[in-house]
Design a protein around this motif. Structure first.
Motif: not given
Length: 664
Positions: A438-446, A463-474
């Motif tokens: 759960e830690v990683l799943a919660n951490t990415v929200k920050n 293995t869980s998808g995301l958007r280019v703009t989301e990765l850029l934000n992180g």
């Protein structure tokens, strides 16, 4: 006696006529006062003229517009050439400043001329009347509309001064070819602003509204020149110009452009679509206001970076390939998106792969995992064993066996710093399971990632998808020291009068630990540091020789997706490449597109900026020590290699490396 009676009767008739006259004058006065009161009650007439909405880059250069077929750019009367104003007054309404909306002498003359000719040969509409007509949605020739138009003209004169009426008229008249208003016409016919029109250009231009299909110089140069002379004659007659000036204007060679200056998304069409979406969702405007409200939309688009991005994508990916691309770049300090490519051909596919496509990020997820590990007491020197491993979970009912690239393993302990640089999957999954799924799943929200992350063992490998703009934000949050940002496309929006309707306010809330954010950034720089080579080369090895400065970054891949993401403190960018249908990428060359696009964009874009923007500066609270990358210990002069590595103060290795002492 009879004469006296006649005299009394005469005076009685005179008094009666006088009373009637006074009554009529009183009635007229009352009607006039009533009409004035009526105009006062009605208030100023609405001047809701559709105007093109213009979109500006970060340096306030127009890159696109929206309209309904009528291109109109409203300008103040001070921004219009005096020659154009004088030409308008001379040919359209010579007594404009003397009348109150209606030139009754001219109307009478026109009626007489039309009766004599037996047909309508002259018009008598003033500029005010023509402006009122332009403000109407319909142009039907009914008495009802004409009466309404007259009342509208009176309201204009009652509530607006002459300069405002003249300005409105010049901004609404039709010049043909979709150009409405003098600024749009000047840009279309001459490629210049209305304030820069010469006498020759202005006199030719102001002849067009009489009949755009007849007097446009692009339709008939001969008829346009004849009307130009008529206007110049009128200007001379009214004392605006001298004979020599008219002669010079008629002889002047005029270059016609015949092209509108702005087109819908001349460049960055995917970015333009995002701005449209943000105007609705973030600014809260409806589609009609967006398209026809005459807005000035100042965006975050960096024209030079956008050009670089588009050219690099076109250069790197061959025309023969069906590989698609999603790309976005951002200023990490503000969240301003500076460039975006949502696909290789907008006309063929407007689907935005940078903001809409959700794809598996692969190992680009690992920096978020290792940041969480740093929060839980790990350091860059923390060691775990890299070997082929089968993990049991769900109380022993399920198994998971991840593999490293090419099935290579250290079969020994490696540090977190080296595990990230080599993208060791075993280290990542062990860390993930140690922390708890759960830690990683919660951490990415920050980090501003809203896409759903399934808390499973494979999440550590993206293995869980995301958007280019989301990765850029992180990644941008690593770059800026842990401050909250979100992709921003619009700096501000102004209405047609310059009133600010919206202004972006970057959120500077501190979300991450700034020391850990820097430590993580420095670890990501190891992706391009050959000193961290071990059982395999660092994943950015192919780019090292092409770099002119330090970068932090991480690549990622699955069978169907290839990513490259990275940053400096002043610029972050993310590239995804793959097939829309999710086909497997098999060719080696196809697997390198993301890395090459990313590096070429970063190198060329940063060349345009100050070097100071891109220097990684350690914050207080961290310390750097020379670490042996193989064992995570404090390196000595005997160690074959070392890398200066950052730790939270008090967490650096306490022991010196003794493996390379003489005789051992």
């Amino acid at each position: 006696m009879e004469a006296e009676i006649k005299l009394k009767k005469k005076w009685r008739n005179i008094r009666l006529l006088s009373y009637i006259a006074l009554l009529m004058i009183g009635l007229i006065f009352i009607l006039f006062i009533s009409f004035v009161i009526y105009l006062k009650i009605l208030g100023p007439p609405p001047l809701a003229i559709p105007q093109s909405t213009l979109y500006y880059t970060a340096d306030e250069t127009v890159f696109g517009e929206s309209h309904n077929g009528e291109r109109r750019y409203w300008v103040d009367i001070q921004e219009i050439s005096p020659a154009a104003i004088q030409a308008t007054l001379s040919i359209e309404d010579q007594t404009f400043y003397q009348h109150h909306g209606f030139d009754f002498k001219r109307i009478g003359g026109a009626i007489l001329a039309n009766i004599q000719a037996g047909q309508k040969t002259q018009g008598a509409s003033t500029i005010t009347q023509q402006y009122a007509r332009n403000l109407f949605l319909t142009m039907d020739k009914t008495w009802r509309r004409k009466i309404s138009e007259a009342i509208y003209a009176a309201r204009l004169e009652f509530h607006y001064d002459k300069e405002q009426i003249l300005e409105g008229y010049l901004n609404t008249i039709n010049f043909g070819h979709g150009a409405y208003g003098i600024e749009s016409a000047s840009q279309f016919y001459y490629g210049k602003s209305a304030k820069d029109l010469t006498l020759a250009e202005a006199s030719l231009l102001m002849g067009i509204p009489k009949g755009p299909s007849i007097y446009s110089p692009l339709k008939s140069e001969e008829k346009a020149k004849k009307r130009q002379k008529l206007i110049l004659d009128a200007m001379q007659e009214n004392g605006y110009i001298q004979a020599e000036e008219e002669k010079g204007a008629l002889a002047e060679e005029i270059t016609l452009v015949g092209k509108h200056p702005h087109h819908r998304a001349d460049m960055a069409p995917y970015f333009y679509d995002m701005v449209q979406k943000e105007l609705k969702t973030t600014v809260g405007l409806d589609e009609r206001v967006i398209a026809l409200g005459g807005l000035q939309v100042y965006t975050t688009l960096d024209a030079e970076q956008q050009k670089i991005a588009e050219e690099v994508v076109e250069k790197v990916i061959p025309d023969s390939s069906d590989i698609q691309v999603g790309f976005a770049a951002m200023d990490p300090q503000t969240g301003f998106v500076t460039a975006m490519v949502g696909g290789r051909n907008y006309d063929e596919s407007p689907f935005n792969r940078a903001s809409q496509a959700i794809r598996q990020p692969g190992s680009t997820i690992k920096p978020f995992l290792y940041y969480a590990a740093l929060e839980h007491g790990f350091t860059p020197a923390t060691q775990l064993r890299s070997e082929k491993t089968t993990f049991e979970f769900d109380h022993g009912n399920s198994e998971y066996t991840p593999h490293n690239f090419n099935n290579k393993y250290a079969d020994d302990e490696i540090t977190m710093a080296q595990a990230l640089a080599l993208s060791d999957n075993i280290y990542a999954v062990k860390t993930h399971l140690f922390l708890g799924e759960e830690v990683l799943a919660n951490t990415v929200k920050n980090f501003g990632i809203q896409s759903e992350m399934k808390p499973v063992p494979s999440l550590a490998l993206g293995t869980s998808g995301l958007r280019v703009t989301e990765l850029l934000n992180g990644y941008s949050m690593f770059a800026n020291g842990g401050k909250k940002v979100e992709p921003t496309f619009i700096k501000r929006v102004e209405d047609r009068n310059g009133k600010v309707l919206y202004k972006a306010k970057p959120n500077q809330e501190q979300v991450l630990n700034p020391q850990l954010a820097f430590i993580m950034s420095h670890m990501m720089m190891g992706t391009f540091d050959h000193r961290l080579n071990g059982y395999a080369s660092v994943t950015g090895a192919s780019l090292i020789g092409k770099m002119s400065r330090d970068y932090a970054g991480k690549s990622g891949s699955t069978n169907t997706d290839y990513w490259m993401a990275g940053f400096t403190p002043g610029l972050a960018s993310v590239v995804w490449t793959g097939y829309d249908q999710g086909d497997e990428i098999t060719l080696t060359a196809d697997k390198l597109y993301a890395k090459n696009i990313w590096l070429q964009f970063m190198e060329q874009s940063i060349d345009q900026q100050s070097e100071e923007q891109h220097v990684f500066k350690p914050p207080s609270g961290v310390e750097a020590v020379p670490m042996d990358p193989e064992n995570g210990l404090w390196a000595t002069d005997m160690c074959p290699t070392f890398r200066l590595t950052y730790f939270l103060k008090g967490t650096a290795p306490g022991d010196f490396c003794t493996e390379h002492l003489l005789g051992l």
